[in-house]
Design a protein around this motif. Structure first.
Motif, PDB file in Angstrom:
ATOM      1  N   ASP A 258       0.807  -1.224   0.000  1.00 18.39           N
ATOM      2  CA  ASP A 258       0.000   0.000   0.000  1.00 18.39           C
ATOM      3  C   ASP A 258       0.833   1.262   0.000  1.00 18.39           C
ATOM      4  OD1 ASP A 258       0.980  -0.400   2.525  1.00 18.39           O
ATOM      5  OD2 ASP A 258      -0.763   0.457   3.530  1.00 18.39           O
ATOM      6  N   THR A 259       2.196   1.114  -0.125  1.00 15.69           N
ATOM      7  CA  THR A 259       3.043   2.311  -0.137  1.00 15.69           C
ATOM      8  C   THR A 259       4.053   2.332  -1.284  1.00 15.69           C
ATOM      9  OG1 THR A 259       4.611   1.236   1.370  1.00 15.69           O
ATOM     10  CG2 THR A 259       2.898   2.616   2.360  1.00 15.69           C
TER      11      THR A 259
ATOM     12  N   VAL B 164     -10.082   1.141   4.780  1.00 16.05           N
ATOM     13  CA  VAL B 164     -10.448   2.043   5.881  1.00 16.05           C
ATOM     14  C   VAL B 164     -11.911   1.881   6.280  1.00 16.05           C
ATOM     15  CG1 VAL B 164      -8.675   3.727   5.288  1.00 16.05           C
ATOM     16  CG2 VAL B 164     -10.953   3.911   4.242  1.00 16.05           C
ATOM     17  N   GLY B 165     -12.596   0.852   5.748  1.00 18.18           N
ATOM     18  CA  GLY B 165     -14.011   0.637   6.080  1.00 18.18           C
ATOM     19  C   GLY B 165     -14.200   0.398   7.570  1.00 18.18           C
ATOM     20  N   GLY B 166     -15.200   1.095   8.173  1.00 14.81           N
ATOM     21  CA  GLY B 166     -15.484   0.952   9.587  1.00 14.81           C
ATOM     22  C   GLY B 166     -14.717   1.902  10.475  1.00 14.81           C
ATOM     23  N   MET B 167     -13.714   2.596   9.909  1.00 14.89           N
ATOM     24  CA  MET B 167     -12.980   3.580  10.697  1.00 14.89           C
ATOM     25  C   MET B 167     -13.859   4.794  10.953  1.00 14.89           C
ATOM     26  SD  MET B 167      -9.121   4.026   9.226  1.00 14.89           S
ATOM     27  CE  MET B 167      -7.996   2.666   9.028  1.00 14.89           C
ATOM     28  N   GLN B 168     -13.508   5.561  11.956  1.00 14.50           N
ATOM     29  CA  GLN B 168     -14.097   6.881  12.100  1.00 14.50           C
ATOM     30  C   GLN B 168     -13.597   7.741  10.949  1.00 14.50           C
ATOM     31  OE1 GLN B 168     -13.686   8.606  15.983  1.00 14.50           O
ATOM     32  NE2 GLN B 168     -14.706   6.894  17.015  1.00 14.50           N
ATOM     33  N   CYS B 169     -14.483   8.557  10.427  1.00 12.67           N
ATOM     34  CA  CYS B 169     -14.224   9.263   9.172  1.00 12.67           C
ATOM     35  C   CYS B 169     -12.973  10.144   9.238  1.00 12.67           C
ATOM     36  CB  CYS B 169     -15.447  10.118   8.822  1.00 12.67           C
ATOM     37  SG  CYS B 169     -15.778  10.118   7.043  1.00 12.67           S
ATOM     38  N   ASP B 170     -12.793  10.864  10.344  1.00 14.90           N
ATOM     39  CA  ASP B 170     -11.641  11.751  10.437  1.00 14.90           C
ATOM     40  C   ASP B 170     -10.339  10.957  10.508  1.00 14.90           C
ATOM     41  OD1 ASP B 170     -12.425  10.726  12.857  1.00 14.90           O
ATOM     42  OD2 ASP B 170     -11.806  12.475  14.022  1.00 14.90           O
ATOM     43  N   GLN B 171     -10.371   9.798  11.169  1.00  6.82           N
ATOM     44  CA  GLN B 171      -9.173   8.964  11.220  1.00  6.82           C
ATOM     45  C   GLN B 171      -8.840   8.419   9.827  1.00  6.82           C
ATOM     46  OE1 GLN B 171      -9.080   5.997  14.370  1.00  6.82           O
ATOM     47  NE2 GLN B 171     -10.443   7.227  15.645  1.00  6.82           N
ATOM     48  N   ALA B 172      -9.860   7.948   9.087  1.00  5.14           N
ATOM     49  CA  ALA B 172      -9.643   7.403   7.748  1.00  5.14           C
ATOM     50  C   ALA B 172      -9.057   8.465   6.825  1.00  5.14           C
ATOM     51  CB  ALA B 172     -10.947   6.868   7.185  1.00  5.14           C
ATOM     52  N   GLN B 173      -9.576   9.684   6.910  1.00  7.53           N
ATOM     53  CA  GLN B 173      -9.078  10.759   6.057  1.00  7.53           C
ATOM     54  C   GLN B 173      -7.607  11.041   6.360  1.00  7.53           C
ATOM     55  OE1 GLN B 173     -11.443  14.308   6.313  1.00  7.53           O
ATOM     56  NE2 GLN B 173     -10.418  15.302   4.586  1.00  7.53           N
TER      57      GLN B 173
ATOM     58  N   LEU C 237      -5.328   8.160   4.892  1.00  6.76           N
ATOM     59  CA  LEU C 237      -5.191   8.220   3.435  1.00  6.76           C
ATOM     60  C   LEU C 237      -4.325   9.402   2.997  1.00  6.76           C
ATOM     61  CD1 LEU C 237      -8.847   7.294   2.409  1.00  6.76           C
ATOM     62  CD2 LEU C 237      -6.801   5.854   2.250  1.00  6.76           C
ATOM     63  N   GLN C 238      -4.503  10.537   3.635  1.00  8.92           N
ATOM     64  CA  GLN C 238      -3.698  11.702   3.272  1.00  8.92           C
ATOM     65  C   GLN C 238      -2.210  11.466   3.586  1.00  8.92           C
ATOM     66  OE1 GLN C 238      -5.727  14.817   5.414  1.00  8.92           O
ATOM     67  NE2 GLN C 238      -7.051  15.329   3.667  1.00  8.92           N
ATOM     68  N   GLN C 239      -1.973  10.784   4.691  1.00  5.15           N
ATOM     69  CA  GLN C 239      -0.578  10.487   5.048  1.00  5.15           C
ATOM     70  C   GLN C 239       0.084   9.609   4.000  1.00  5.15           C
ATOM     71  OE1 GLN C 239      -0.132   8.433   8.769  1.00  5.15           O
ATOM     72  NE2 GLN C 239       1.992   9.070   9.025  1.00  5.15           N
ATOM     73  N   LYS C 240      -0.679   8.774   3.311  1.00  7.59           N
ATOM     74  CA  LYS C 240      -0.139   7.909   2.271  1.00  7.59           C
ATOM     75  C   LYS C 240      -0.117   8.595   0.905  1.00  7.59           C
ATOM     76  CE  LYS C 240      -1.292   3.576   4.571  1.00  7.59           C
ATOM     77  NZ  LYS C 240       0.116   3.212   4.792  1.00  7.59           N
ATOM     78  N   GLY C 241      -0.493   9.850   0.864  1.00  5.79           N
ATOM     79  CA  GLY C 241      -0.360  10.622  -0.358  1.00  5.79           C
ATOM     80  C   GLY C 241      -1.581  10.685  -1.238  1.00  5.79           C
ATOM     81  N   PHE C 242      -2.710  10.163  -0.799  1.00  2.00           N
ATOM     82  CA  PHE C 242      -3.911  10.192  -1.633  1.00  2.00           C
ATOM     83  C   PHE C 242      -4.631  11.535  -1.485  1.00  2.00           C
ATOM     84  CE2 PHE C 242      -3.349   5.621  -0.795  1.00  2.00           C
ATOM     85  CZ  PHE C 242      -3.328   5.141  -2.099  1.00  2.00           C
ATOM     86  N   GLN C 243      -5.334  11.925  -2.570  1.00  3.53           N
ATOM     87  CA  GLN C 243      -6.200  13.103  -2.552  1.00  3.53           C
ATOM     88  C   GLN C 243      -7.598  12.635  -2.131  1.00  3.53           C
ATOM     89  OE1 GLN C 243      -4.708  16.041  -3.116  1.00  3.53           O
ATOM     90  NE2 GLN C 243      -2.821  14.832  -3.438  1.00  3.53           N
TER      91      GLN C 243
ATOM     92  N   ALA D 254      -7.749  -2.649  -4.020  1.00  2.74           N
ATOM     93  CA  ALA D 254      -7.681  -2.474  -5.476  1.00  2.74           C
ATOM     94  C   ALA D 254      -6.360  -1.777  -5.808  1.00  2.74           C
ATOM     95  CB  ALA D 254      -8.860  -1.642  -5.962  1.00  2.74           C
ATOM     96  N   GLU D 255      -5.787  -2.076  -6.991  1.00  3.57           N
ATOM     97  CA  GLU D 255      -4.517  -1.443  -7.367  1.00  3.57           C
ATOM     98  C   GLU D 255      -4.750   0.023  -7.732  1.00  3.57           C
ATOM     99  OE1 GLU D 255      -0.710  -2.025 -10.384  1.00  3.57           O
ATOM    100  OE2 GLU D 255      -2.219  -3.611 -10.208  1.00  3.57           O
ATOM    101  N   VAL D 256      -3.869   0.873  -7.205  1.00  2.00           N
ATOM    102  CA  VAL D 256      -3.993   2.314  -7.426  1.00  2.00           C
ATOM    103  C   VAL D 256      -2.624   2.867  -7.769  1.00  2.00           C
ATOM    104  CG1 VAL D 256      -5.993   2.613  -5.918  1.00  2.00           C
ATOM    105  CG2 VAL D 256      -3.697   2.703  -4.949  1.00  2.00           C
ATOM    106  N   THR D 257      -2.596   4.169  -8.064  1.00  2.00           N
ATOM    107  CA  THR D 257      -1.326   4.851  -8.321  1.00  2.00           C
ATOM    108  C   THR D 257      -1.086   5.880  -7.226  1.00  2.00           C
ATOM    109  OG1 THR D 257      -2.425   6.501  -9.702  1.00  2.00           O
ATOM    110  CG2 THR D 257      -1.550   4.536 -10.815  1.00  2.00           C
ATOM    111  N   ALA D 258       0.180   6.298  -7.124  1.00  2.00           N
ATOM    112  CA  ALA D 258       0.520   7.289  -6.107  1.00  2.00           C
ATOM    113  C   ALA D 258      -0.222   8.591  -6.379  1.00  2.00           C
ATOM    114  CB  ALA D 258       2.032   7.525  -6.097  1.00  2.00           C
ATOM    115  N   ASN D 259      -0.638   9.268  -5.299  1.00  2.00           N
ATOM    116  CA  ASN D 259      -1.326  10.569  -5.375  1.00  2.00           C
ATOM    117  C   ASN D 259      -2.690  10.491  -6.054  1.00  2.00           C
ATOM    118  OD1 ASN D 259       0.931  11.871  -4.161  1.00  2.00           O
ATOM    119  ND2 ASN D 259       1.946  11.931  -6.171  1.00  2.00           N
TER     120      ASN D 259
END
Length: 647
Positions: free
Chosen positions: A474-475, A511-520, A523-529, A553-558
């Motif tokens: 995931d990184t 991040v399913g089931g996380m509190q929304c602010d924690q999930a955000q 994800l931001q720490q890993k570079g996602f918008q 699912a496979e994704v790209t950085a940022n």
């Protein structure tokens, strides 16, 4: 040094043992290479026969037989043969490597040599030939090209038996004369036969060349030279260079006599005469024009082959007188004065003969084996034990700089200089090279490099890239290194394998089931918008109920991602322990939930269970971080409530 670089053997491992490093020379029958014997870790000279010879099975059989014979010949003035073998269409000899140059190189550079120096080269050559003759071997190709002068002053003869291996089949089939025409004896030319006296003839021609700077017969037509060998007598060197001592004239003419019966019987007989001639030379005698001639020498002894031309026979009168003295029954008082007159010169001559023989033997010993001893085999010994053993044998011992080695343990002798078995002078210094043990290399950091770059960096460090596995991550992007095994910074033996784990591609964190602010935040720490969408749902408010892309699912950085957060149901959300009126159910009083985010997962689980809560642990991706990054619920809940942790 041969400068050819396009030789296909250079760089090859011949017969799985000899690493060919460079080509030294190339001749009509073979090429000579400098090579490393990786099994014994020593430098050798490899003589590799040309393919036309190697394709002849009869030659290969003869060649192997001759190699075995030569390998048994141990003499300080003979280049040692270590091994012979075949590798495909390559037939080779492994020989002692003698750094230096050939006698031919010296003649090209200097021309003729002074008489004393010429003899001091010929004496060890004759000692080598004499040892071969005593063992029943004939060289058959004595010439300056086959005499090596080492950098430390030793004289070595090479290529014993090679001419015989080549000539045994070719001569009978084609009539080819095997040898070098300029040094070929008359019987070699006319009948193709050779014995020890053929080597003596070639040695005489070679001495002529050393003294005059040229061969006795010179022509662009080889058959003309061969004709001269058969029909002419090799001239005295002094006819070309006035001032050559007469004893050397006699030596050349005796050795190069046209009739084999008139030559010394073998090289040992010629060696005795050469040593005697050397002793008779004035120390400062040269061979330049006008140099004074030496007084006539005593008759050179040729014990087994009879005197050569120019050598006076024994005195018959002296022999007869001695016989009469010892056998006559009438030898009484009247005959005593005559007997005493005869005994005087006999005793003097006998004493002189004894002194001459002792001097010849002593000088021959000095020029051959007396001044040499073999380097002992100290490989693998403890360095201090090896030092003591070598010192006990009279060697001066030095300890060299340790060298890393995979097989030889630290503190043991890896190699010696000179190598074991080599003949050296008694005052030689032996250097012991200790092993420093296997070289330890740090595994380099190749994380986030491509597979090709990672393999190159591992190889450059002296390690071996091993197998490759691929796992989602995931990184780290697809195709880049996630980790190595052993891990970065580990110390490994030189050449050890390092396996590589590559990313099969970036995956969407779960991040399913996380509190929304924690999930955000995760994800931001890993570079996602991150985009957040609110939606009415039965789940607790501020809880992630959906994500796009889906988890893993496979994704790209940022990449831009979206999470959907619950607003709770339309009628409002109620925790399981709350009644319809909002009060807490009996026995369900909430207690504080420990906030264990950013703690080690194991410690977090222990703390929550200690507070009375159940715990569920989830990984964000395929490989967890080991540190808690999210926790739900937070705040308060009755004991026994399940708390979910993500890492």
């Amino acid at each position: 040094m041969d400068t050819t670089v396009a030789d296909p053997l250079v760089g090859r491992l011949l017969d799985g043992r000899y690493r060919v490093e460079s080509r030294i020379a190339r001749g009509g029958m073979a090429a000579v290479y400098l090579a490393m014997d990786i099994r014994l870790d020593r430098t050798v000279a490899l003589k590799v026969m040309h393919r036309s010879l190697a394709e002849d099975p009869d030659f290969v059989r003869r060649f192997i037989g001759e190699a075995k014979s030569v390998a048994s010949l141990s003499h300080p003035n003979v280049v040692h043969v270590f091994d012979q073998g075949t590798d495909g269409d390559h037939v080779y000899l492994s020989m002692e490597y003698v750094p230096g140059r050939t006698l031919r190189d010296v003649l090209r550079e200097r021309g003729r040599l002074p008489a004393r120096e010429a003899l001091e080269i010929m004496i060890p050559v004759l000692a080598a030939l004499g040892a071969a003759h005593q063992a029943g071997m004939v060289h058959r190709d004595v010439k300056p090209e086959n005499v090596l002068l080492s950098d430390d002053g030793r004289v070595k003869v090479v290529d014993f038996g090679l001419a015989r291996a080549i000539g045994a089949g070719h001569q009978t089939r084609t009539g080819i004369m095997i040898g070098t025409i300029a040094y070929m004896s008359p019987e070699q030319v006319t009948a193709g036969t050779t014995d020890q006296r053929s080597d003596v003839y070639a040695a005489g021609v070679m001495l002529f060349e050393l003294l005059t700077g040229q061969q006795p017969y010179q022509s662009e037509n080889p058959m003309s030279v061969a004709y001269r060998h058969v029909h002419d007598q090799v001239p005295a060197p002094s006819t070309l260079v006035p001032g050559v001592p007469r004893e050397l004239d006699a030596l050349v003419r005796a050795a190069a006599a046209r009739e084999a019966a008139h030559r010394p019987a073998d090289a040992t007989a010629l060696l005795v005469a050469a040593v005697d001639a050397h002793r008779a030379l004035p120390p400062d005698l040269g061979t330049g024009p006008g140099a004074p001639a030496a007084p006539p020498p005593p008759a050179a002894p040729f014990p087994a082959g009879g005197p050569g031309p120019g050598v006076p026979p024994a005195n018959p009168t002296l022999v007869q007188s001695r016989t009469e003295m010892l056998t006559s029954p009438a030898a009484g008082p009247a005959a005593a004065p005559a007997a005493r007159r005869r005994i005087g010169p006999i005793v003097a001559i006998s004493a002189l003969a004894v002194l001459m023989i002792a001097a010849i033997v002593g000088t021959g010993y000095w020029f051959s084996e007396g001044r040499y001893v073999k380097v002992p085999d100290l490989l693998g010994m403890n360095v201090e034990v090896a030092r003591s053993r070598a010192a006990q044998q009279g060697f001066d011992v030095k300890i060299g700089t340790p060298v890393h080695d995979r097989k030889v343990g630290e503190g043991r002798v890896l190699r010696t200089d000179p190598v074991a078995g080599r003949e050296v002078t008694r005052d030689q210094t032996i250097t012991l090279i200790p092993s420093a043990g296997p070289l330890k290399i740090t595994v380099p950091n190749v994380v986030n490099l491509s597979e090709a770059d990672a393999r190159a960096k591992i190889s450059e460090a002296g390690l071996t890239p091993g197998s490759v596995t691929r796992v989602p991550n995931d990184t780290v992007q697809r195709g880049l290194v996630i980790k190595t095994s052993p891990q970065v910074g580990s110390k490994l033996t030189e050449g050890a394998k390092v396996t590589i784990t590559l990313s099969a591609g970036l995956v969407m964190p779960d991040v399913g089931g996380m509190q929304c602010d924690q999930a955000q935040g995760v994800l931001q720490q890993k570079g996602f918008q991150v985009a957040v969408v609110q939606q009415t749902d039965q789940a607790a408010p501020n809880t992630v109920i959906a994500q796009n892309p889906a988890a893993r699912a496979e994704v790209t950085a940022n990449q831009a991602v979206q999470i959907t957060c619950s607003k709770g149901p339309d009628g409002g959300f109620r925790w399981p322990w709350e009644r319809n009126d909002g009060n807490v159910q009996p026995g369900k009083a909430p207690v504080p939930i420990p906030d264990v985010r950013f703690k080690n997962v194991r410690d977090a689980v222990t703390e929550l269970r200690g507070a009375g809560f159940k715990v569920k642990v989830r990984k964000i991706a395929f490989a967890g971080t080991g540190t808690v990054v999210a926790e739900n619920p937070l705040g308060q809940a009755p004991a026994g409530t399940r708390v979910t942790l993500w890492h």
